[in-house]
Design an enzyme around this catalytic site. Structure first.
Site, short mmCIF file in Angstrom:
data_model
loop_
_atom_site.label_atom_id
_atom_site.label_comp_id
_atom_site.label_asym_id
_atom_site.label_seq_id
_atom_site.Cartn_x
_atom_site.Cartn_y
_atom_site.Cartn_z
N GLU A 16 0.82 -1.22 0.00
CA GLU A 16 0.00 0.00 0.00
C GLU A 16 0.85 1.26 0.00
O GLU A 16 0.49 2.26 0.61
CB GLU A 16 -1.00 0.00 1.17
CG GLU A 16 -2.09 -1.05 1.02
CD GLU A 16 -3.31 -0.77 1.88
OE1 GLU A 16 -3.48 0.38 2.31
OE2 GLU A 16 -4.10 -1.70 2.09
N HIS A 73 -1.67 -0.89 10.11
CA HIS A 73 -1.06 -2.19 10.43
C HIS A 73 0.24 -1.94 11.17
O HIS A 73 0.86 -0.88 11.01
CB HIS A 73 -0.74 -2.98 9.15
CG HIS A 73 -1.92 -3.61 8.49
ND1 HIS A 73 -1.99 -4.94 8.19
CD2 HIS A 73 -3.09 -3.08 8.07
CE1 HIS A 73 -3.14 -5.22 7.60
NE2 HIS A 73 -3.84 -4.09 7.51
#
Length: 583
Positions: free
Chosen positions: A50, A323
């Site tokens: 990402e 995350h």
């Protein structure tokens, strides 16, 4: 000239860097690069997911260029795959492998299809010898939007992606290279997708090597509920379960009211380690092999694994991503009695039925470094380095080292070539590179269920195109017979019919193209996937004769030669093994 390392430090992190969507994106990703640059121990290979924009990639590169001088940003799909690999050592080759099954263009608000998700592959040279090669595979698989429920329409996609990853890892291991798979796999430990990777490729989940009793998902997941364990605390989920997502330590999982407490000039907000954490789960993984043990004269094993990048932004007070990272250290353990032969025979008394789960055993005693202690911040306190083996060893010491080589201290004892392991003497190694037939049956069930859905979608969209075409023709005929406008009494019927014909035909054409191009391509990819699974299942039936029967469901049936057999196709008829039926 490259100095051959004794340790390799690894980091994988989902950066949450969606342009226009992720909050405080530029500030966070710049800080991610700075934290990587000052990390201790210094990372040698970093896999990012990402990281969607070149701007953010360059920002991270500026911060890390001195410790990670080699890097590759991977391009894929319409908007890019968001994958990048940073390395201390030269990247000799790279490839972007796109998954054959990866979402649907009709789910445009989810975007998985448009970013062309796949596997970023890099071949990295860490030494001067021909086999001093690391093959790194970085991925971000399809997101579990529907929570992995039985009717999850994307579970077939993630299963197919794990299947493709296992094939890539197995091929790299057969070339005799050290293999690393890193990334956000969007799966929980010991799920079918997880088992596909660890059973069909000679790699192990480094976290479960050190934490074999860690959780199988969030507390509410059926697999974890069946273990009847109390709700874990936030600290326990970090230290023992390796939860990288959805935990209370991550500020992006807080409520909006809680997030308002963060910001420049505000007091830091702390989270008690005893906070219950029913939602935390592990979605990010590092899988690793040992490398070619005979060629290397030893093997790579796990020294450390921890959850990292848990620090907050120094000014904004927020977590650096939604995350946390997975960090691991592999250490090279030489063996002075490794045979130069292509494969190592099993030791007398060794377990011939060793499986992927057996390989992921706890390191203890003489087998390795044993357990390790971690701080509450998630940073591991490394155990002391092992002493360098002396130049000469006594027979007892050499036998002890060989015992460590064979008793589970290593990630994987061999890098077997499944296509070559056909002799009875290699039967036990075949068990290490295959799943039981029941697992293949479960995959075939997923494929058939999703194939039925895809066919229904294609048929519906094809009908929509036909109806739209007929409706457009009817509207245009109506325009022909509509009286012309005269004076002040305007007739809007012709305009409305033309507008309806144009819009309806445009929508129908889009669905027609989807039926022809996308769903046709998806069905062909499903056929390829099904053929591969059927083929693997027949081989598994030969490796697990106790499960072989004649009761259909794709079960292998012994023929006169004991090798070829037949299997029922979707329609219940029987097709020859080597022929793909037209369905």
């Amino acid at each position: 000239m490259l100095d051959t390392p004794d340790e390799i430090n690894l980091v994988t992190l989902n950066c949450w860097g969606l342009k226009y969507v992720s909050k405080l994106r530029r500030e966070r990703l710049t800080e991610i690069g700075r934290q990587l640059a000052i990390a201790s121990p210094q990372p040698h290979i970093v896999a990012l997911q990402e990281c969607w924009t070149q701007e953010d990639y360059r920002s991270i590169r500026r911060e890390t260029r001195f410790i990670l001088p080699y890097a590759k940003f991977y391009h894929s799909g319409v908007f890019g795959g968001g994958l990048a690999i940073l390395s201390r050592w030269p990247i000799e080759e790279s490839t972007m492998y796109r998954y054959p099954l990866n979402g649907r263009p009709t789910a445009f608000w989810r975007g998985d299809w448009y970013v062309g998700k796949g596997v970023a592959c890099a071949r990295i040279r860490y030494g001067t010898a021909p086999n001093h090669i690391i093959e790194v595979f970085n991925t971000h698989t399809h997101a579990p939007y529907e929570g992995g429920k039985p009717n999850d329409s994307y579970i077939c996609h993630r299963t197919a992606q794990s299947w493709e990853m296992a094939k890539l890892l197995r091929g790299a291991a057969e070339r005799g290279h050290l293999v690393l798979a890193m990334g956000d796999f969007n799966m929980i430990p010991m799920s079918l997708e997880h088992q596909l990777i660890t059973a069909l490729a000679p790699v192990s989940d480094v976290w479960r090597v050190l934490h074999p009793d860690s959780s199988l998902g969030p507390a509410h997941h059926p697999a974890e509920e069946a273990r009847r364990r109390p709700i874990p605390t936030a600290e326990f989920n970090i230290l023992e379960n390796g939860a990288t997502s959805d935990g209370p330590y991550n500020t992006w999982r807080w409520t909006k009211a809680q997030q308002k407490l963060l910001g420049p000039g505000k007091e830091p907000v702390t989270v008690s380690p005893d906070t219950p954490d029913p939602l935390g789960k592990r979605l990010d993984y590092i899988f690793a092999s040992t490398g070619d043990i005979p060629a290397l004269g030893g093997a790579w094993k796990v020294k450390r694994a921890s959850v990292g990048m848990m620090m907050r932004h120094p000014e904004l007070g927020c977590s650096l991503s939604d995350h946390f990272a997975v960090e691991a250290t592999l250490v090279f353990h030489p063996s002075r009695r490794v045979s130069p032969s292509p494969s190592l025979p099993p030791l007398p008394g060794s377990d011939s039925n060793n499986t992927a789960s057996n390989r992921e055993s706890t390191l203890s005693g003489d087998a390795g470094t044993g357990g390790h202690v971690q701080s509450t911040s998630g940073t591991a306190i490394q155990p002391p380095n092992e002493p360098t083996p002396p130049t000469t060893t006594s027979p007892g010491e050499s036998t002890k080292a060989d015992s460590a080589l064979h008793n589970g201290a290593y990630l994987q004892l061999h890098s077997p070539v499944p296509s070559l392991l056909n002799s009875p003497s290699q039967h036990q190694h075949n068990h290490q590179t295959s799943l039981p037939p029941a697992s293949y049956d479960a995959i075939l069930t997923l494929i058939r269920r999703y194939t039925a859905r895809s066919r229904a979608q294609r048929a519906w969209r094809a009908r929509h195109f036909s109806l739209a075409l007929l409706a457009a023709v009817a509207c245009l005929v109506g325009v022909w017979f509509t009286p012309s406008n005269s004076g002040k009494n305007k007739n809007y019927v012709a305009f409305i019919l033309t507008l309806v014909a144009s819009l309806g035909l445009a929508a129908g054409t889009v669905d027609g193209l989807l039926a022809l191009l996308f769903f046709g391509s998806e069905l062909k990819a499903l056929r390829e996937f099904e053929w591969e699974v059927r083929n693997a299942r027949r081989r598994a039936a030969l490796l697990f004769p106790e499960t072989r029967d004649d009761s259909g469901g794709g079960n292998g049936r012994r023929s006169e030669g004991g090798v070829r057999g037949q299997y029922p196709d979707r329609n219940g008829s029987v097709g020859d093994d080597g022929i793909e039926d037209e369905w």
